[in-house]
Design a protein around this motif. Structure first.
Motif, PDB file in Angstrom:
ATOM      1  N   ARG A   1      47.923  22.647  67.148  1.00 11.49           N
ATOM      2  CA  ARG A   1      46.605  23.142  66.731  1.00 11.49           C
ATOM      3  C   ARG A   1      46.348  22.753  65.280  1.00 11.49           C
ATOM      4  O   ARG A   1      45.240  22.367  64.915  1.00 11.49           O
ATOM      5  CB  ARG A   1      46.555  24.662  66.895  1.00 11.49           C
ATOM      6  CG  ARG A   1      45.226  25.257  66.540  1.00 11.49           C
ATOM      7  CD  ARG A   1      45.239  26.734  66.900  1.00 11.49           C
ATOM      8  NE  ARG A   1      43.974  27.321  66.567  1.00 11.49           N
ATOM      9  CZ  ARG A   1      43.805  28.231  65.625  1.00 11.49           C
ATOM     10  NH1 ARG A   1      44.848  28.684  64.962  1.00 11.49           N
ATOM     11  NH2 ARG A   1      42.618  28.721  65.368  1.00 11.49           N
ATOM     12  N   TRP A   2      47.374  22.860  64.448  1.00  7.17           N
ATOM     13  CA  TRP A   2      47.250  22.478  63.045  1.00  7.17           C
ATOM     14  C   TRP A   2      46.994  20.972  62.924  1.00  7.17           C
ATOM     15  O   TRP A   2      46.152  20.528  62.153  1.00  7.17           O
ATOM     16  CB  TRP A   2      48.516  22.895  62.306  1.00  7.17           C
ATOM     17  CG  TRP A   2      48.547  22.523  60.870  1.00  7.17           C
ATOM     18  CD1 TRP A   2      47.836  23.100  59.861  1.00  7.17           C
ATOM     19  CD2 TRP A   2      49.316  21.474  60.278  1.00  7.17           C
ATOM     20  NE1 TRP A   2      48.128  22.487  58.674  1.00  7.17           N
ATOM     21  CE2 TRP A   2      49.037  21.480  58.902  1.00  7.17           C
ATOM     22  CE3 TRP A   2      50.215  20.554  60.771  1.00  7.17           C
ATOM     23  CZ2 TRP A   2      49.623  20.581  58.023  1.00  7.17           C
ATOM     24  CZ3 TRP A   2      50.798  19.664  59.886  1.00  7.17           C
ATOM     25  CH2 TRP A   2      50.492  19.691  58.534  1.00  7.17           C
TER      26      TRP A   2
ATOM     27  N   ALA B   1      43.423  20.122  64.355  1.00 12.05           N
ATOM     28  CA  ALA B   1      42.309  20.504  63.494  1.00 12.05           C
ATOM     29  C   ALA B   1      42.053  19.442  62.437  1.00 12.05           C
ATOM     30  O   ALA B   1      40.910  19.212  62.037  1.00 12.05           O
ATOM     31  CB  ALA B   1      42.589  21.850  62.839  1.00 12.05           C
ATOM     32  N   ARG B   2      43.087  18.775  62.009  1.00 15.26           N
ATOM     33  CA  ARG B   2      42.929  17.726  60.999  1.00 15.26           C
ATOM     34  C   ARG B   2      42.464  16.396  61.596  1.00 15.26           C
ATOM     35  O   ARG B   2      41.910  15.564  60.896  1.00 15.26           O
ATOM     36  CB  ARG B   2      44.229  17.524  60.232  1.00 15.26           C
ATOM     37  CG  ARG B   2      44.420  18.628  59.216  1.00 15.26           C
ATOM     38  CD  ARG B   2      45.831  18.799  58.795  1.00 15.26           C
ATOM     39  NE  ARG B   2      46.028  19.791  57.770  1.00 15.26           N
ATOM     40  CZ  ARG B   2      45.714  21.060  57.821  1.00 15.26           C
ATOM     41  NH1 ARG B   2      45.080  21.528  58.862  1.00 15.26           N
ATOM     42  NH2 ARG B   2      45.985  21.888  56.840  1.00 15.26           N
TER      43      ARG B   2
ATOM     44  N   GLU C   1      38.371  30.326  65.593  1.00 10.17           N
ATOM     45  CA  GLU C   1      37.712  29.039  65.449  1.00 10.17           C
ATOM     46  C   GLU C   1      36.232  29.248  65.174  1.00 10.17           C
ATOM     47  O   GLU C   1      35.540  29.933  65.905  1.00 10.17           O
ATOM     48  CB  GLU C   1      37.905  28.203  66.710  1.00 10.17           C
ATOM     49  CG  GLU C   1      39.340  27.813  66.942  1.00 10.17           C
ATOM     50  CD  GLU C   1      39.532  27.068  68.247  1.00 10.17           C
ATOM     51  OE1 GLU C   1      38.550  26.939  69.007  1.00 10.17           O
ATOM     52  OE2 GLU C   1      40.649  26.630  68.495  1.00 10.17           O
TER      53      GLU C   1
ATOM     54  N   ASP D   1      34.419  24.127  62.694  1.00  7.01           N
ATOM     55  CA  ASP D   1      35.773  23.570  62.712  1.00  7.01           C
ATOM     56  C   ASP D   1      35.773  22.160  63.289  1.00  7.01           C
ATOM     57  O   ASP D   1      34.850  21.732  63.970  1.00  7.01           O
ATOM     58  CB  ASP D   1      36.712  24.445  63.547  1.00  7.01           C
ATOM     59  CG  ASP D   1      37.140  25.699  62.802  1.00  7.01           C
ATOM     60  OD1 ASP D   1      36.851  25.778  61.591  1.00  7.01           O
ATOM     61  OD2 ASP D   1      37.737  26.581  63.434  1.00  7.01           O
TER      62      ASP D   1
ATOM     63  N   ALA E   1      37.446  20.950  65.689  1.00  2.00           N
ATOM     64  CA  ALA E   1      37.449  20.900  67.158  1.00  2.00           C
ATOM     65  C   ALA E   1      36.035  21.015  67.705  1.00  2.00           C
ATOM     66  O   ALA E   1      35.690  20.400  68.695  1.00  2.00           O
ATOM     67  CB  ALA E   1      38.331  22.020  67.712  1.00  2.00           C
TER      68      ALA E   1
END
Length: 133
Positions: free
Chosen positions: A31-32, A35-36, A119, A123, A125
């Protein structure tokens, strides 16, 4: 997993709890990373489930495949193959419960469900899905 766990149902529950923790950690890591890089939540959950299952249930799944592939015509070969497996009586249920606990059904899916309220629409995503419209 190749850990010295208990035998029977208690060993299955221990392996499932470890697999759940692995699923949670892998999901949080991906997830980290996602997100990037602008990954969608579906990609994060899918890859996290595959990686968590490979880590947690990989050894038990390999042992089941190996038992199906080798020729167990003689009792000696059967004994040698079963000797290397921890709790050979419940290897199938342990592999199934590990895959269920680590996979999208519990470990990664529950992590996503509990963290999805964090979220925001801005974000990374959500940005990738909004650009497609």
């Amino acid at each position: 997993m190749n850990l010295p766990l208990h035998y029977g149902l208690l060993g299955v529950l221990e392996a499932s709890a470890i697999a759940f923790a692995i699923g949670l950690l892998v999901y949080l890591l991906l997830r980290w990373i996602g997100a990037r890089n602008g990954w969608s939540p579906g990609h994060v959950i899918g890859w996290a489930a595959i990686i968590a299952i490979a880590i947690s249930a990989g050894v038990d799944l390999w042992n089941m495949l190996y038992l199906g592939v080798i020729k167990l015509e003689s009792p000696l070969y059967a004994r040698l193959a079963l000797k290397r497996i921890h709790d050979a009586d419940s290897v199938a249920i342990r592999a199934f419960c590990e895959a269920l606990a680590a996979g999208a059904a519990v470990g990664c899916g529950a992590s996503w469900f509990s963290l999805r309220s964090e979220e925001k629409p801005g974000d990374a995503a959500h940005v990738s899905t909004e650009k497609k419209r």
